[in-house]
Design a protein around this motif. Structure first.
Motif, short mmCIF file in Angstrom:
data_model
loop_
_atom_site.label_atom_id
_atom_site.label_comp_id
_atom_site.label_asym_id
_atom_site.label_seq_id
_atom_site.Cartn_x
_atom_site.Cartn_y
_atom_site.Cartn_z
N PRO A 1 56.13 51.85 23.69
CA PRO A 1 57.34 51.85 24.51
C PRO A 1 58.26 50.69 24.19
O PRO A 1 57.83 49.64 23.68
N LEU A 2 59.54 50.86 24.49
CA LEU A 2 60.48 49.75 24.48
C LEU A 2 60.27 48.96 25.77
O LEU A 2 59.82 49.50 26.79
N SER A 3 60.59 47.68 25.74
CA SER A 3 60.64 46.94 27.00
C SER A 3 61.85 47.42 27.78
O SER A 3 62.75 48.09 27.24
N PHE A 4 61.91 47.08 29.07
CA PHE A 4 63.05 47.50 29.88
C PHE A 4 64.35 46.92 29.34
O PHE A 4 65.38 47.59 29.30
N HIS B 1 70.00 40.96 15.91
CA HIS B 1 70.45 41.71 17.07
C HIS B 1 69.63 41.25 18.27
O HIS B 1 68.42 41.01 18.18
N HIS B 2 70.29 41.15 19.42
CA HIS B 2 69.63 40.65 20.63
C HIS B 2 68.45 41.51 21.05
O HIS B 2 67.54 41.05 21.74
N ILE B 3 68.40 42.76 20.61
CA ILE B 3 67.34 43.68 21.03
C ILE B 3 65.97 43.25 20.48
O ILE B 3 64.93 43.70 20.97
N ILE B 4 65.96 42.34 19.48
CA ILE B 4 64.68 41.87 18.94
C ILE B 4 64.49 40.37 19.11
O ILE B 4 63.49 39.82 18.63
N THR B 5 65.40 39.68 19.80
CA THR B 5 65.29 38.23 19.86
C THR B 5 65.98 37.68 21.09
O THR B 5 66.65 38.40 21.84
N ASP B 6 65.82 36.36 21.31
CA ASP B 6 66.56 35.64 22.35
C ASP B 6 66.64 34.18 21.94
O ASP B 6 66.19 33.80 20.84
N GLY B 7 67.22 33.34 22.81
CA GLY B 7 67.41 31.94 22.46
C GLY B 7 66.10 31.21 22.17
O GLY B 7 66.01 30.40 21.23
N TRP B 8 65.08 31.46 23.00
CA TRP B 8 63.77 30.84 22.78
C TRP B 8 63.23 31.23 21.40
O TRP B 8 62.63 30.41 20.69
N SER B 9 63.43 32.49 21.03
CA SER B 9 62.92 32.99 19.75
C SER B 9 63.56 32.28 18.57
O SER B 9 62.91 32.08 17.54
N GLU C 1 54.34 32.96 24.57
CA GLU C 1 55.19 31.83 24.19
C GLU C 1 55.48 31.74 22.69
O GLU C 1 56.58 31.37 22.30
N PRO C 2 54.51 32.07 21.79
CA PRO C 2 54.82 31.95 20.36
C PRO C 2 55.45 33.17 19.73
O PRO C 2 55.61 33.23 18.52
N LEU C 3 55.83 34.17 20.54
CA LEU C 3 56.34 35.43 19.99
C LEU C 3 57.86 35.43 19.88
O LEU C 3 58.56 34.95 20.78
N ILE C 4 58.35 35.98 18.79
CA ILE C 4 59.77 36.28 18.67
C ILE C 4 60.01 37.64 19.32
O ILE C 4 59.29 38.61 19.05
N GLY C 5 60.99 37.72 20.21
CA GLY C 5 61.27 38.97 20.89
C GLY C 5 62.28 38.78 22.00
O GLY C 5 62.70 37.66 22.32
N PHE C 6 62.67 39.87 22.62
CA PHE C 6 63.69 39.88 23.67
C PHE C 6 62.98 39.78 25.03
O PHE C 6 62.70 40.78 25.67
#
Length: 449
Positions: free
Chosen positions: A54-57, A185-193, A335-340
């Motif tokens: 599944p996709l996250s929400f 693209h933001h769908i796979i990442t965020d600032g923490w990432s 915490e160590p994961l790249i993602g949204f």
């Protein structure tokens, strides 16, 4: 249990004030932590890839927006590193590809099947690191051209169905000066990432440039494991408790905060924008910290209160709702994961009545702590539950955002190289107005987008 070991000698007045300032920040942190004590959760563990993925929400919402509005560059996250020294380009490219191998989300695209999004995770994906040499350009024009090229890399839209959903480019300004531009693209990442990405690039480059293997341990989980866990967790009584709070808290909120702009609002947002940077003096910064100490609040609460007061002065509205991001990484495993992962909280405050500033600060603090206790509900589910008036001319629930960046900057150094993080101006703005404050040395720096 906490222990503080003071330096030898008498405690100075300055040190005592600093300890008290941290005490109130710690108190607020502990209240946030206490809010994360929740019912028994499903196990967050690796799952088989032959099951439905599944996709996250949050991913599902960005996919829907992409289908509705097309490829919007506003949902792209960009950054850059200035690199000084004798750079091993091959080792850098090798490090980037190792990061892509480690993190499934960087190999993910989003197919559409019967009108619904479906994850497609490539088994392997390798990228090349294009190198563009600007060292022969006239020195007076070199910097401007480099920034223009970096912006072009950051602004180029992504196709969610084809990918890859990240790109890298290396610009050479001098024989020993480079700019590494990164866009995702933001769908796979965020600032923490982005912070994870930079730290892993540094660790891998140091190893690969010396002919050593990767020093990074294999990741026990991937983002898709989190997405499946999130859908199991946010159901039943847990979901209803979160929904109930946000329905009650945001009921009756006006759909639009009308700022007194000098141009009419377009029927469809263009997301074109820019930003202005400013600094508070060290003296004013100290007065802010002194107020926080006396009022027993963190700088986030105090500065958000000032921002809400400013919005009240400009709009005459007493019902002010401002968005703020929250990392949404409450579990050590992610915490160590790249993602949204990042979530958005809608912080609504009533400024009516003969309200003094201290009372306003108290209201903002109470609102924020309640929101932290209900931070698990994805913002997209809040919107679905409230069904606000939807319009392509403005974002739902709130049109202003406040961000405080107070994580100490880590020095970026590699053998023989110096690194410095650099912003890339994408000339976009997701909201009508975003205020970003950051703590730097002895002063506060602001950016109004």
């Amino acid at each position: 249990r906490l222990r503080y070991r003071a330096p030898r000698g008498a405690l100075t007045a300055d040190l005592l004030r600093e300890l008290h300032r941290h005490k109130f920040a710690l108190k607020e942190f502990l209240l946030k932590a206490a809010s994360c004590v929740r019912p028994r959760e499903p196990c967050l563990a690796p799952t088989a890839r032959d099951l439905e993925m599944p996709l996250s929400f949050a991913q599902q919402r960005l996919w829907f927006i992409d289908q509705l509005e097309g490829n919007q560059r506003v949902y792209q996250v960009a950054g850059a590193l200035r690199i000084y020294g004798r750079l091993d380009v091959a080792a850098l490219e090798q490090g980037i590809n190792e990061i892509i191998r480690r993190h499934e989300t960087l190999r993910t695209t989003f197919k559409t099947v019967d009108g619904q999004p479906v994850l497609d995770i490539a088994e392997q994906l390798r990228v090349t690191l294009p190198l563009q040499d600007l060292s022969t350009t006239i020195a007076a024009e070199r910097e401007e051209k480099a920034l223009h090229m970096a912006r072009e890399v950051a602004q180029r839209p992504f196709d969610l169905s084809r990918g890859p959903l990240m790109r890298f480019s290396l610009l050479r300004l001098e024989p020993e000066e480079f700019i590494l531009v990164m866009a995702m693209h933001h769908i796979i990442t965020d600032g923490w990432s982005i912070g994870i990405l930079i730290m892993e690039i540094a660790a891998l480059y140091e190893a690969f440039s010396r002919g050593l293997p990767s020093p990074l341990p294999e990741l026990p989980l991937q983002y898709v494991d989190f997405a499946r866990w999130q859908r199991l967790w946010l159901s039943g009584p847990v979901l209803e408790d979160q929904l109930s709070y946000w329905r009650q808290r945001l009921l009756g909120l006006a759909p639009l905060l009308e700022l007194p702009t000098d141009r009419p609002r377009p029927a469809v947002q263009s997301y074109a924008g820019t930003y202005q940077v400013f600094d508070l003096s060290p003296e004013l910064t100290q007065r802010v910290k002194a107020f926080c100490l006396e009022a027993e609040v963190s700088p986030f609460i105090m500065l958000l209160s000032v921002f809400k007061l400013l919005l009240h002065r400009y709009t005459s509205r007493t019902d002010i709702c401002v968005g703020t991001p929250i990392a949404n990484r409450n579990r050590a495993e992610v915490e160590p994961l790249i993602g949204f992962f990042v979530n958005t909280l809608a912080l609504r405050t009533d400024l009516s009545g003969e309200t003094g500033f201290r009372e306003l600060v108290g209201r903002v603090k109470e609102t924020a702590l309640e929101a932290y206790a209900h931070q698990d509900l994805p913002f997209e589910m809040v919107i679905d539950a409230l069904q606000p008036e939807r319009s392509l001319s403005h974002s739902p629930l709130f049109q202003t955002m406040f961000v405080l960046q107070n994580v100490p900057a880590q020095p970026l150094e590699l053998p023989g190289l110096r690194l410095r993080a650099t912003d890339v101006d994408t000339r976009t703005s997701l909201f009508d107005l975003t205020l970003v404050m950051s703590e730097a040395d002895e002063s506060l720096r602001g950016s109004i987008e």
